[in-house]
Structure formats: structure tokens, C-alpha cells
Design a protein around this motif. Structure first.
Motif, mmCIF file in Angstrom:
data_model
loop_
_atom_site.group_PDB
_atom_site.id
_atom_site.type_symbol
_atom_site.label_atom_id
_atom_site.label_comp_id
_atom_site.label_asym_id
_atom_site.label_seq_id
_atom_site.Cartn_x
_atom_site.Cartn_y
_atom_site.Cartn_z
ATOM 1 N N LEU A 150 3.545 -5.505 23.216
ATOM 2 C CA LEU A 150 4.245 -6.768 22.964
ATOM 3 C C LEU A 150 3.319 -7.741 22.242
ATOM 4 O O LEU A 150 3.723 -8.450 21.322
ATOM 5 N N LYS A 151 2.056 -7.747 22.670
ATOM 6 C CA LYS A 151 1.081 -8.639 22.038
ATOM 7 C C LYS A 151 0.982 -8.320 20.541
ATOM 8 O O LYS A 151 0.957 -9.212 19.696
ATOM 9 N N MET A 154 0.972 -8.919 30.535
ATOM 10 C CA MET A 154 1.799 -8.770 29.345
ATOM 11 C C MET A 154 1.502 -7.400 28.720
ATOM 12 O O MET A 154 0.344 -7.037 28.558
ATOM 13 N N PRO A 155 2.549 -6.648 28.364
ATOM 14 C CA PRO A 155 2.306 -5.340 27.758
ATOM 15 C C PRO A 155 1.538 -5.481 26.429
ATOM 16 O O PRO A 155 1.819 -6.400 25.657
ATOM 17 N N ARG A 204 3.249 -6.785 18.645
ATOM 18 C CA ARG A 204 4.496 -7.136 17.955
ATOM 19 C C ARG A 204 4.592 -8.636 17.718
ATOM 20 O O ARG A 204 5.025 -9.096 16.673
ATOM 21 N N LEU A 205 4.162 -9.393 18.719
ATOM 22 C CA LEU A 205 4.204 -10.849 18.634
ATOM 23 C C LEU A 205 3.299 -11.344 17.495
ATOM 24 O O LEU A 205 3.688 -12.189 16.697
ATOM 25 N N ARG A 206 2.101 -10.753 17.439
ATOM 26 C CA ARG A 206 1.145 -11.153 16.411
ATOM 27 C C ARG A 206 1.751 -10.890 15.016
ATOM 28 O O ARG A 206 1.709 -11.749 14.142
ATOM 29 N N ARG A 260 5.399 -15.404 9.823
ATOM 30 C CA ARG A 260 6.055 -16.694 9.927
ATOM 31 C C ARG A 260 5.146 -17.828 9.454
ATOM 32 O O ARG A 260 5.563 -18.672 8.672
ATOM 33 N N ILE A 261 3.896 -17.831 9.910
ATOM 34 C CA ILE A 261 3.045 -18.973 9.537
ATOM 35 C C ILE A 261 2.586 -18.873 8.080
ATOM 36 O O ILE A 261 2.385 -19.872 7.426
ATOM 37 N N LEU A 276 4.904 -10.597 14.159
ATOM 38 C CA LEU A 276 6.039 -11.489 13.932
ATOM 39 C C LEU A 276 5.578 -12.876 13.486
ATOM 40 O O LEU A 276 6.117 -13.477 12.560
ATOM 41 N N LEU A 277 4.533 -13.384 14.166
ATOM 42 C CA LEU A 277 4.115 -14.761 13.926
ATOM 43 C C LEU A 277 3.293 -14.918 12.664
ATOM 44 O O LEU A 277 3.376 -15.934 11.978
ATOM 45 N N ILE A 278 2.487 -13.904 12.355
ATOM 46 C CA ILE A 278 1.608 -14.017 11.202
ATOM 47 C C ILE A 278 2.451 -14.159 9.924
ATOM 48 O O ILE A 278 2.155 -14.971 9.070
#
Lengths: 201, 81
Positions: free
Chosen positions: B62-63, B58-59, B65-67, B73-74, B69-71
């Protein structure tokens, strides 16, 4: 695969907004989710969108996870469905009929094809040659041409190393269907490699 | 056992799932059939090679960006709600 206490408590902490739980979840699953998403979609951009969708779904639906299956199974299932959905409409761009890539047999059960071809054994070639240059391209192209459900089974079994039963649980197929898809996918890839590496016709 | 029957059983053979009777029949066939031996060797190697080329990383970006995005959100959700 049964869910355990650790899975349930991880999701509970996630629901409470615990950033450490998110780190733990990502640490455990993000690389695997990406690998499976890429394995099915075969495109980095699509795999990236799938990964984001999967983790958003996990955060959103963590309440509905009841622990009947392991968390890993649940996440693999969400990933497989999201990746197959992403492929919808793109089907048959490059996929070819699998039948043409399977070994053919004579009426007496012997393989069809000339002697040199059916005896071709390239398995002892140096692995650096098999995994580079044209041979790697042939293999990648052959994987691209597999129907997506076959690729899903191939990645879940041979990369993620799930059992046939676990793959059946994730994909919603029967165990015999998983076994048949896996075997046919491997045979199709083997055929392409042998056409490339075996004796020239 | 014919070549067709032998090749149909290779996945289960590699998984050790054949009954001992069928496994013995398959091994007896392999002993006398060079094409099926070549098939098994290349089938097994194909499985390994396909697993290796499918093991993509996994790039890193991306990791990250994902973190991010999710932080958001939660944390946007009320705790315990």
C-alpha cells in the motif's frame, strides 16, 4: 497543537512538487493515518481507500492549511472524517447497544452480579494468552461492536496517545464528550473480556 | 464513595486528573473494596490490550502504491502555482 515552521515549509515544498517533501510527509504520517483509518473502519480495504483519500486531500488542500493547528491534528481530522464517512450506511451491521455492555449497579451504588463475577481479576493472566486465540477474538469482536465514534476516540487516545483536548480538536467534540466516550468504550471492552475470562455463570 | 461513583472516576484517575481530595476518597474506597480493585486492574489491562490489538501495520505494498499515486499528482502541478 500549533502548527510550526517545519510543517509549513514541508507543505510549501510539497506544493512545489518536491518528491522529498512527499517522502517526509508519508514517512511521518502514513502509518498513523492507516492505523487510525483501520481503527475506525475495521476493514483493510476501507482503510486503504481512506489513506489514499487523505493524502490526496492533503496534497490538494495544502494551500488552505494555515498553521492554526499542528499539521498532525489537521491530518488526523481529515482521516477521522474520511473514515467515519466510509462507515456511513454500514452502521449497525454489527454494533450493539453500548448500554448492555456497561456495568450495572444496585440502588445503593454496589455492583450488580454475583460475587465471583465482580471479583474476577484476569489482569495477571499471561499476556501471550490474553492476546491470542479466543480471547483475542473476543476483544476484536468487542471492538467491532463499538459505535464508530467511540472507536475513533479510543484509537486517538489509547493508540495514538493524544490528550483529551487534542482528541476534542480532531473530532470536533467537547472534552467531556471525549472523556465519556473513552471511558464507556473501555468499560464495554472490559465487560466482554470479563464475561469470557471470568467465572462461568 | 460508592462503587458506582468510584468506577465513574477511573479514567480521570489513570490520567492523574482528579483533585487530591477526590483521589484520596477513591483510594480509600479501593482499599476497602475488592470488586473495585479487580475492576480497576482489569480496566487498566483492557486499555493496554485494546491499544496493542489496534496497533496494526500499514501493508508495504500500500505504501508503494500510495507513493506512486501521489508522486504523479504533485508533479502534474506547476511549481509555485
Amino acid at each position: 497543537m500549533q502548527g510550526d515552521e517545519a510543517d509549513l515549509s514541508l507543505l510549501e515544498r510539497l506544493r512545489a512538487g518536491d518528491a522529498n517533501a512527499l517522502e517526509a510527509l508519508m514517512g511521518q504520517y502514513s502509518a498513523r493515518v492507516y492505523r487510525l483509518a483501520y481503527g475506525i473502519t475495521r476493514a483493510a480495504g476501507d482503510a486503504e481507500e481512506v489513506v489514499q483519500d487523505v493524502f490526496l486531500t492533503v496534497c490538494r488542500k495544502s494551500e488552505s492549511f494555515e498553521g492554526r493547528a499542528a499539521l498532525g491534528s489537521w491530518i488526523y481530522r481529515i482521516t477521522t472524517n474520511a473514515a467515519l464517512n466510509k462507515r456511513r450506511g454500514k452502521r449497525q451491521e454489527v454494533e450493539t447497544a453500548l448500554e448492555e455492555q456497561l456495568p450495572s449497579f444496585k440502588a445503593d451504588g454496589h455492583r450488580e452480579g454475583d460475587r465471583a463475577y465482580v471479583l474476577a481479576d484476569w489482569s495477571q493472566n499471561p499476556e501471550r494468552d490474553l492476546l491470542s486465540g479466543e480471547t483475542r477474538e473476543v476483544l476484536q469482536g468487542a471492538i467491532d461492536r463499538l459505535p464508530e465514534h467511540y472507536r475513533a476516540v479510543l484509537v486517538l487516545r489509547d493508540v495514538e496517545e493524544l490528550s483529551n483536548e487534542e482528541v476534542a480538536e480532531v473530532t470536533g467534540e467537547s472534552v467531556p464528550s471525549v472523556k465519556s466516550r473513552l471511558h464507556r468504550a473501555r468499560m464495554a471492552l472490559r465487560e466482554q473480556l470479563t464475561r469470557h475470562l471470568g467465572p462461568r455463570a | 464513595m460508592t462503587c458506582k461513583e468510584a468506577i465513574a472516576k477511573l479514567a480521570e484517575y489513570l490520567d492523574g486528573e482528579l483533585t487530591s481530595v477526590v483521589q484520596k476518597q477513591l483510594e480509600a474506597h479501593l482499599k476497602t473494596c475488592p470488586p473495585c480493585r479487580a475492576y480497576l486492574a482489569t480496566y487498566r489491562k483492557t486499555k493496554e490490550l485494546a491499544a496493542k490489538v489496534n496497533r496494526v501495520d500499514m501493508p508495504e505494498d500500500l505504501k508503494a502504491r500510495l507513493r506512486a499515486l501521489l508522486i504523479d499528482r504533485i508533479r502534474a502541478r506547476p511549481a509555485g502555482g
